[in-house]
Scaffold this active site. Structure first.
Site, mmCIF file in Angstrom:
data_model
loop_
_atom_site.group_PDB
_atom_site.id
_atom_site.type_symbol
_atom_site.label_atom_id
_atom_site.label_comp_id
_atom_site.label_asym_id
_atom_site.label_seq_id
_atom_site.Cartn_x
_atom_site.Cartn_y
_atom_site.Cartn_z
ATOM 1 N N HIS A 196 0.884 -1.179 0.000
ATOM 2 C CA HIS A 196 0.000 0.000 0.000
ATOM 3 C C HIS A 196 0.921 1.229 0.000
ATOM 4 O O HIS A 196 2.025 1.171 0.536
ATOM 5 C CB HIS A 196 -0.822 -0.059 1.293
ATOM 6 C CG HIS A 196 -1.925 0.949 1.405
ATOM 7 N ND1 HIS A 196 -1.695 2.265 1.744
ATOM 8 C CD2 HIS A 196 -3.267 0.836 1.253
ATOM 9 C CE1 HIS A 196 -2.850 2.900 1.798
ATOM 10 N NE2 HIS A 196 -3.824 2.059 1.502
ATOM 11 N N ASP A 216 2.935 -4.776 8.079
ATOM 12 C CA ASP A 216 1.733 -3.962 7.910
ATOM 13 C C ASP A 216 0.531 -4.899 8.010
ATOM 14 O O ASP A 216 0.224 -5.633 7.078
ATOM 15 C CB ASP A 216 1.805 -3.257 6.545
ATOM 16 C CG ASP A 216 0.489 -2.579 6.162
ATOM 17 O OD1 ASP A 216 -0.505 -2.743 6.889
ATOM 18 O OD2 ASP A 216 0.472 -1.901 5.118
ATOM 19 N N GLN A 220 -4.747 -5.224 6.877
ATOM 20 C CA GLN A 220 -5.808 -6.106 6.387
ATOM 21 C C GLN A 220 -5.895 -7.411 7.167
ATOM 22 O O GLN A 220 -6.825 -8.186 6.973
ATOM 23 C CB GLN A 220 -5.594 -6.419 4.899
ATOM 24 C CG GLN A 220 -5.727 -5.219 3.992
ATOM 25 C CD GLN A 220 -7.130 -4.623 4.017
ATOM 26 O OE1 GLN A 220 -8.106 -5.302 4.339
ATOM 27 N NE2 GLN A 220 -7.233 -3.344 3.698
ATOM 28 N N LYS A 222 -10.545 -1.006 10.544
ATOM 29 C CA LYS A 222 -10.660 -2.196 9.692
ATOM 30 C C LYS A 222 -11.034 -3.433 10.518
ATOM 31 O O LYS A 222 -11.126 -4.533 9.989
ATOM 32 C CB LYS A 222 -9.357 -2.414 8.929
ATOM 33 C CG LYS A 222 -9.095 -1.278 7.920
ATOM 34 C CD LYS A 222 -8.004 -1.585 6.973
ATOM 35 C CE LYS A 222 -7.424 -0.369 6.301
ATOM 36 N NZ LYS A 222 -8.190 0.093 5.136
ATOM 37 N N CYS A 248 -4.676 2.279 -3.765
ATOM 38 C CA CYS A 248 -3.447 2.810 -3.142
ATOM 39 C C CYS A 248 -2.270 1.860 -3.337
ATOM 40 O O CYS A 248 -1.415 1.744 -2.443
ATOM 41 C CB CYS A 248 -3.652 3.122 -1.660
ATOM 42 S SG CYS A 248 -4.786 4.453 -1.383
HETATM 43 N N1 PLP Z 1 -1.795 -0.855 4.543
HETATM 44 C C1 PLP Z 1 -2.759 -1.580 3.956
HETATM 45 C C2 PLP Z 1 -2.455 -2.956 3.451
HETATM 46 C C3 PLP Z 1 -4.045 -1.057 3.831
HETATM 47 O O1 PLP Z 1 -5.002 -1.779 3.254
HETATM 48 C C4 PLP Z 1 -4.308 0.237 4.328
HETATM 49 C C5 PLP Z 1 -5.629 0.834 4.152
HETATM 50 O O2 PLP Z 1 -6.383 0.472 3.288
HETATM 51 C C6 PLP Z 1 -3.270 0.939 4.957
HETATM 52 C C7 PLP Z 1 -2.027 0.362 5.041
HETATM 53 C C8 PLP Z 1 -3.493 2.288 5.531
HETATM 54 O O3 PLP Z 1 -4.389 2.214 6.593
HETATM 55 P P1 PLP Z 1 -4.958 3.535 7.280
HETATM 56 O O4 PLP Z 1 -5.520 4.353 6.141
HETATM 57 O O5 PLP Z 1 -5.993 3.048 8.214
HETATM 58 O O6 PLP Z 1 -3.817 4.203 7.929
#
Ligand code: PLP
Length: 419
Positions: free
Chosen positions: A136, A213, A216, A239, A377
């Site tokens: 992401h 990270d 998900q 999430k 993203c």
């Molecule tokens: N990393 C992953 C794999 C994500 O799916 C997301 C959000 O969709 C993020 C990071 C960023 O999360 P947040 O926007 O809650 O900071």
């Protein structure tokens, strides 16, 4: 529920249990564009159960007070409720100590914290940071920024055609120059579950620290940071049925203690003079300013809600849903699925031949079906597949087989009309 699944027991949950569960989510029971809402955008954010919404409002009705410093009843109550969430998280991810859990604004904020507090302190010119080709943007940009500043290099683990990581290539990237490895647990765009235990073990062999990270993963997998042996782990409350604007960074004590604070201000200090400031212990060293108290407390309620359902039950049910969804979509000849890794979570990304994903998304929305379209993203990943974006169905435990049937029928109609 679809006739195929009527009266059948799904692994994890029975049909009537899901019907009961759906009652806990008020937002699901509405019409959108004259049709019952089908919410398939759970990877972007999950819906909130009543208990979480009530927990938020209860805080403002009954508990509102600033925490940690107050010597009065409300301050004490609010502090206890706030710190209770930290204790719940300690159990939720099996950390050694609750103090290893830092409240942040979410996954993005947690990655920025580590890139700034760890990366800026320990990276040197010529060092290398390894991420993967399916990250992401939140797990790309902060590392790019710190690498640029420190004249370090960003290396990328390639992604295979099925959406798995090329682990042999990863082994080839590892060297004594590697200082940080940061990879996603479950890809938000493809659904791939990455072999993070193996990645962590390989990175540790050459002395690199590993950030996972878990944005998900938090609502779908049992997370055990002790078993994983990761150095850092992050996820967002929203999430996992909790509120937006709140998340966590887990870090091993010795690493957190070695890092500089990310933000300065109240709460993160031990003593301030105009000459010098000394910092508070972890976790407070990283929690400057009045935190998002109500949302942290409601986050705790969301964790209790999730734990009560049981991650194993959630994962088993979602796997059935995803398999059913994949099978049904593949019956439509114009549909191509992007991301066919053997180990996947509840994301199904696909393309419709001859149609722009955005158009498909708009037409589904007109039928009350919420999916996400675009690059999710993950622009470099889309470039890897030579596409602009996908249509993404992301499932949660409150989704049903009949909702999948509705979506598949809608897609068939849309494609027929378009031709
Ligand atoms: N990393 C992953 C794999 C994500 O799916 C997301 C959000 O969709 C993020 C990071 C960023 O999360 P947040 O926007 O809650 O900071």
């Amino acid at each position: 529920m679809s006739s195929i699944h009527s009266n059948t027991q799904v692994k994890g949950f029975q049909e009537h249990e899901i019907e009961q569960l759906r009652k806990e989510f008020p937002i699901l029971h509405q019409s959108v564009n004259g049709k019952p809402l089908v919410y398939f955008d759970n990877a972007a954010t999950t819906q909130k159960p009543k208990v979480v919404i009530e927990s938020l409002t209860r805080y403002y009705f009954e508990l509102n007070s600033n925490i940690h410093r107050g010597a009065h009843y409300l301050a004490d109550k609010a502090t206890t409720a706030f710190e209770n969430t930290r204790q719940l998280l300690h159990g939720f991810i099996n950390s050694d100590e609750a103090e290893e859990i830092i409240f942040t604004q979410g996954t993005t904020d947690s990655i920025n914290l580590v890139a700034n507090s760890y990366g800026r302190k320990f990276l040197k010119e010529g060092d290398e940071v390894i991420i993967s080709g399916m990250e992401h943007h939140s797990n790309i940009v902060p590392w790019q920024m710190v690498c640029e500043e420190k004249k370090a290099h960003l290396k990328i683990i390639p992604v295979e055609d099925d959406g798995t990581l090329n682990i042999e290539a990863f082994k080839g990237l590892l060297s004594e120059k590697t200082k940080i490895v940061s990879v996603v647990h479950i890809s938000n765009a493809l659904g791939t579950i990455n072999p993070v235990e193996e990645i962590i073990s390989l990175a540790h062999q050459i002395g690199a620290v590993v950030f996972i990270d878990g944005a998900q993963a938090s609502a779908h997998l049992d997370i055990d940071v002790k078993k994983l042996k990761c150095d850092f782990y992050a996820f967002s409350g929203h999430k996992v049925f909790g509120p937006t604007g709140i998340g966590i960074l887990y870090g091993k004590r010795k690493l957190l203690e070695a890092m500089n604070p990310y933000r300065g201000g109240g709460e993160m200090i031990r003593e301030v003079t105009f000459e010098k400031t000394t910092y508070n212990d972890i976790p407070f060293k990283f929690e400057a300013g009045t935190p998002n108290i109500a949302d942290v407390i409601a986050f705790g309620t969301a964790l209790e809600f999730t734990s009560k359902l049981g991650k194993k039950n959630i994962a088993a049910y979602e796997e059935e849903l995803r398999e059913y969804c994949t099978t049904k979509l593949l019956e439509i000849p114009e549909i191509r699925i992007i991301g066919t890794a053997p180990d996947k979570a509840s994301v199904v990304s696909f393309l419709v031949e001859g149609m722009h994903p955005f158009d498909v998304g708009m037409m589904l929305d007109a039928k009350g079906i919420a999916v996400r379209t675009g690059h999710h993203c993950t622009q470099p990943l889309m470039q890897r597949f030579g596409i602009e974006g996908t249509i993404r169905i992301s499932l949660a435990v409150y989704n049903t087989f009949s909702e999948i049937d509705i979506c598949v029928e809608a897609l068939k109609e849309i494609i027929k009309k378009w031709k």
